[in-house]
Design a protein around this motif. Structure first.
Motif, PDB file in Angstrom:
ATOM      1  N   PRO B 182      -8.648  -4.209   6.388  1.00 38.28           N
ATOM      2  CA  PRO B 182      -9.259  -3.637   5.172  1.00 38.28           C
ATOM      3  C   PRO B 182     -10.773  -3.800   5.124  1.00 38.28           C
ATOM      4  CG  PRO B 182      -7.436  -5.119   4.621  1.00 38.28           C
ATOM      5  CD  PRO B 182      -7.657  -5.243   6.088  1.00 38.28           C
ATOM      6  N   ASP B 183     -11.287  -4.825   5.773  1.00 41.94           N
ATOM      7  CA  ASP B 183     -12.737  -5.032   5.770  1.00 41.94           C
ATOM      8  C   ASP B 183     -13.338  -4.309   6.988  1.00 41.94           C
ATOM      9  OD1 ASP B 183     -15.322  -5.832   5.758  1.00 41.94           O
ATOM     10  OD2 ASP B 183     -14.911  -7.990   5.765  1.00 41.94           O
ATOM     11  N   GLU B 232      -5.221  -9.894   0.911  1.00 40.99           N
ATOM     12  CA  GLU B 232      -4.793  -9.191  -0.314  1.00 40.99           C
ATOM     13  C   GLU B 232      -5.934  -8.276  -0.745  1.00 40.99           C
ATOM     14  OE1 GLU B 232      -1.861  -9.815  -1.847  1.00 40.99           O
ATOM     15  OE2 GLU B 232      -1.216 -11.663  -0.832  1.00 40.99           O
ATOM     16  N   GLN B 233      -5.606  -7.032  -1.028  1.00 43.93           N
ATOM     17  CA  GLN B 233      -6.639  -6.114  -1.537  1.00 43.93           C
ATOM     18  C   GLN B 233      -5.983  -5.051  -2.403  1.00 43.93           C
ATOM     19  OE1 GLN B 233      -8.991  -3.621   1.199  1.00 43.93           O
ATOM     20  NE2 GLN B 233     -10.790  -4.543   0.269  1.00 43.93           N
ATOM     21  N   GLY B 234      -6.462  -4.972  -3.643  1.00 45.54           N
ATOM     22  CA  GLY B 234      -5.939  -3.962  -4.572  1.00 45.54           C
ATOM     23  C   GLY B 234      -4.439  -4.079  -4.765  1.00 45.54           C
ATOM     24  N   GLY B 235      -3.942  -5.308  -4.805  1.00 46.74           N
ATOM     25  CA  GLY B 235      -2.516  -5.512  -5.006  1.00 46.74           C
ATOM     26  C   GLY B 235      -1.682  -5.293  -3.766  1.00 46.74           C
ATOM     27  N   LEU B 236      -2.348  -4.877  -2.676  1.00 50.64           N
ATOM     28  CA  LEU B 236      -1.604  -4.653  -1.431  1.00 50.64           C
ATOM     29  C   LEU B 236      -1.757  -5.865  -0.527  1.00 50.64           C
ATOM     30  CD1 LEU B 236      -2.551  -0.950  -0.664  1.00 50.64           C
ATOM     31  CD2 LEU B 236      -0.317  -1.814  -1.371  1.00 50.64           C
ATOM     32  N   ARG B 237      -0.705  -6.168   0.164  1.00 51.07           N
ATOM     33  CA  ARG B 237      -0.714  -7.323   1.067  1.00 51.07           C
ATOM     34  C   ARG B 237      -0.819  -6.808   2.510  1.00 51.07           C
ATOM     35  NH1 ARG B 237       0.820 -12.657   1.205  1.00 51.07           N
ATOM     36  NH2 ARG B 237       2.043 -13.286   3.021  1.00 51.07           N
TER      37      ARG B 237
END
Lengths: 171, 461
Positions: B182-183, B232-237
């Protein structure tokens, strides 16, 4: 074409090949301040040539260069075919046998030819990550010393043995 | 012919030439190349110029010493591909292989060469050190000793695995393909996790567990895939395995895991770089080139003498360059000092026994005799905060080490082990310029040798 002129073109191709090979040998250890002997010879003759003979000069130049240079043959031929008519056109306005003009335009001729090959190499993706601007700057010394060589030795180059039938009598 | 008509023809020819120049590889480009091949006769006219100056060669003891160091380096690199963990080595046989092709259009598939006396089959596991890399996808029928390996980074690749959790328990999962982190600033490679057996997995080393029978471990079981990470990002794992192997810098040297009876004792090299029968003598048309600012040459031989595009040129085991275009009776080569020349590098460091895979080195030209190569150090840790000045490395503060550099694996036409020279590496992450001192000035050469890439691999004596 008379046999004498055919022979003269063969002799020119030989002189040009030797000049190109000598230039290659002198520059084998990579010096940026080396005149392009072959192109100075081409320019010297071009300044004195009948315009109708230009295709023969272009053919001899492309063949001599293609024998020893690493650029694609199409790029070499395009460079010669693009620049020689330009020099002929300039010759209509400036006297290219005069010291000042031959110095200036020979330098531009060499710079233009080498810059075109550099552009072609970069466009074809053969130059890797090397800098285009840096390489272009590196061509300037070559053009400068070629111009100086033309100033000092242009008439001598055009008077090489065997080239007499190719020169205009009035230069 | 009228002047206007002649000008039109001239412009037409110029347009064709421009098209052929700017669109390499087209039929027009090829036709023009071949049409001017007879011009090569003129190069013979200029041969007397090449007689100026003698042939530079290395003294025999110096050459033997270079070959010895290079062979030692390759042997160490081969040994480094074997598992370090004794448990992984036990009860298994290992067949050495070297990457000779990694197509840009299919970076998850590599072509390897191995000792053709060994029996390989599709599906066999491929590892390097303690790391699991993938499987043998197919053997190349027309080239004995060659196989295609599908890496675990491939979209369709899957392998059973288990993660060792902090409490000592193990949780099964399936790993394969690449996961996007994600990053976007994180450029490390992550392997995708599929069907995790538990929803609360967080971290831990991930090892292969392909066998379903707990009492009968499979040949790949126990090899490392990497480290489990979660985000964890935006409620997604986000759950993935941070790859333990640097897929940007390799794989070049690897092993195929087999039953013990299938592996052969002896050398690890499929291609011996210094065997005389693997080299064909040739010569340059001129010493030097009229092409401005280039370190490249025209060769006096071409396809008629069996030369192939991409083949390495060498002299006394020193890398000279590579063929870039091969015509019927001549060829063109870029030399190591030609800006843009790229080669995979392998280094023996003074302070470390295990060789360092440098990855891709790109020539920036020369500074006097020295070769300048751009190198991205992705293996050492970055310098402490404040020390790394943009865009490169603070050379004054960084630790350095002397290194002996040779070509690495990765190309069919260029064997590993050809000597580039000695240099000093900066041991800090980031881009740097390597200043390599070659043992031989290849620019003065007239005669060189060209690699015969199409010979089948042979085991090291």
């Amino acid at each position: 074409m008379k046999a004498q002129r055919v022979l003269a073109w063969i002799v020119f191709a030989a002189w040009l090949t030797w000049a190109t090979a000598l230039h290659a040998w002198l520059g084998q250890h990579g010096t940026g301040w080396l005149p392009d002997l072959g192109l100075v010879l081409v320019f010297s003759l071009l300044a004195r040539l009948e315009a109708a003979d230009a295709p023969w000069l272009m053919l001899a130049t492309v063949c001599a260069r293609a024998a020893l240079a690493v650029e694609g043959h199409a790029a070499l031929a395009a460079g010669v075919l693009g620049l020689v008519p330009l020099v002929l056109w300039v010759r209509g306005t400036f006297e290219l046998t005069a010291p000042a003009w031959r110095t200036l335009f020979c330098g531009l001729f060499v710079l233009g030819f080498d810059a075109w090959l550099l552009v072609a190499r970069h466009v074809r993706g053969e130059a890797g990550e090397s800098s285009f601007a840096g390489a272009l700057l590196g061509l300037v010394p070559i053009a400068l010393v070629s111009a100086l060589l033309s100033l000092c030795c242009g008439p001598l180059f055009a008077s090489l043995p065997g080239l007499t039938p190719l020169r205009r009598r009035t230069w | 012919m009228s002047s206007s008509r002649s000008r039109t023809i001239q412009l037409g020819v110029l347009a064709v030439l421009l098209y052929a120049t700017l669109r390499p590889g087209t039929a027009v480009d090829r036709w023009i190349e071949e049409a001017l091949v007879p011009a090569r006769v003129l190069a013979e006219l200029a041969r007397p110029v090449t007689w100026l100056g003698g042939q530079t060669v290395l003294a025999a003891p110096e050459r033997q010493e270079l070959w010895r160091r290079s062979r030692e380096l390759l042997e160490r690199e081969g040994a480094a591909a074997l598992p370090r963990d004794g448990n992984l080595a036990a009860g298994r046989g290992f067949v050495h292989g070297q990457t000779i092709e990694r197509p840009a259009r299919d970076p998850d598939g590599v072509v390897i060469q191995y000792d053709p006396r060994c029996t390989l089959a599709p599906g066999m596991y491929v590892t390097s050190g303690d790391h699991y890399l993938g499987r043998v996808e197919s053997l190349v029928p027309e080239r004995p000793g060659e196989a295609v390996v599908r890496l675990i980074t491939g979209r369709e690749a899957r392998i059973g695995a288990e993660v060792l959790l902090a409490d000592g328990s193990r949780a099964p999962l399936v790993v394969g393909g690449v996961a996007l982190h994600p990053d976007p600033r994180d450029t490390r490679l992550y392997l995708a996790v599929h069907a995790p057996s538990r929803g609360d997995l967080t971290a831990g080393p991930v090892r292969v567990r392909a066998s379903l029978d707990p009492g009968q471990p499979g040949l790949a079981d126990g090899f490392l895939l990497g480290e489990l990470v979660h985000h964890e990002q935006g409620g997604l794992r986000f759950l993935a395995v941070r790859a333990g192997f640097d897929y940007d810098a390799g794989p070049y040297e690897l092993v195929i895991v087999s039953a013990p009876e299938h592996a052969l004792a002896g050398g690890s090299l499929a291609r011996e770089p210094f065997a005389p029968e693997r080299w064909r003598p040739t010569r340059f048309a001129a010493r030097g080139t009229p092409s401005a600012l280039r370190e490249a040459r025209v060769l006096s031989h071409g396809r008629s003498r069996g030369l192939e595009r991409g083949a390495a040129l060498a002299s006394d085991g020193v890398l000279v360059g590579r063929l870039t275009r091969v015509l019927q009776w001549s060829a063109r080569a870029e030399l190591v000092g030609d800006p843009g020349f790229a080669v995979a590098g392998l280094a023996q460091l003074e302070d470390q026994e295990e060789p360092l895979v440098l990855g891709r080195l790109v020539s920036l030209g020369r500074d006097g005799e020295a070769l300048l190569f751009r190198w991205e150090n992705t293996q050492d840790p970055p310098l402490a905060a404040g020390a790394a000045g943009a865009p490169g490395i603070d050379l004054a503060r960084a630790p350095r080490v002397r290194a002996f550099v040779v070509s690495g694996w990765g190309e069919r036409g260029l064997p590993a082990g050809l000597v580039l020279g000695t240099t000093e590496l900066v041991r800090a992450r980031g881009p740097q310029v390597l200043r390599i001192t070659p043992p031989l000035d290849v620019r003065a050469l007239e005669r060189v040798e060209v690699w015969r890439a199409n010979l089948p691999p042979e085991p090291t004596p």
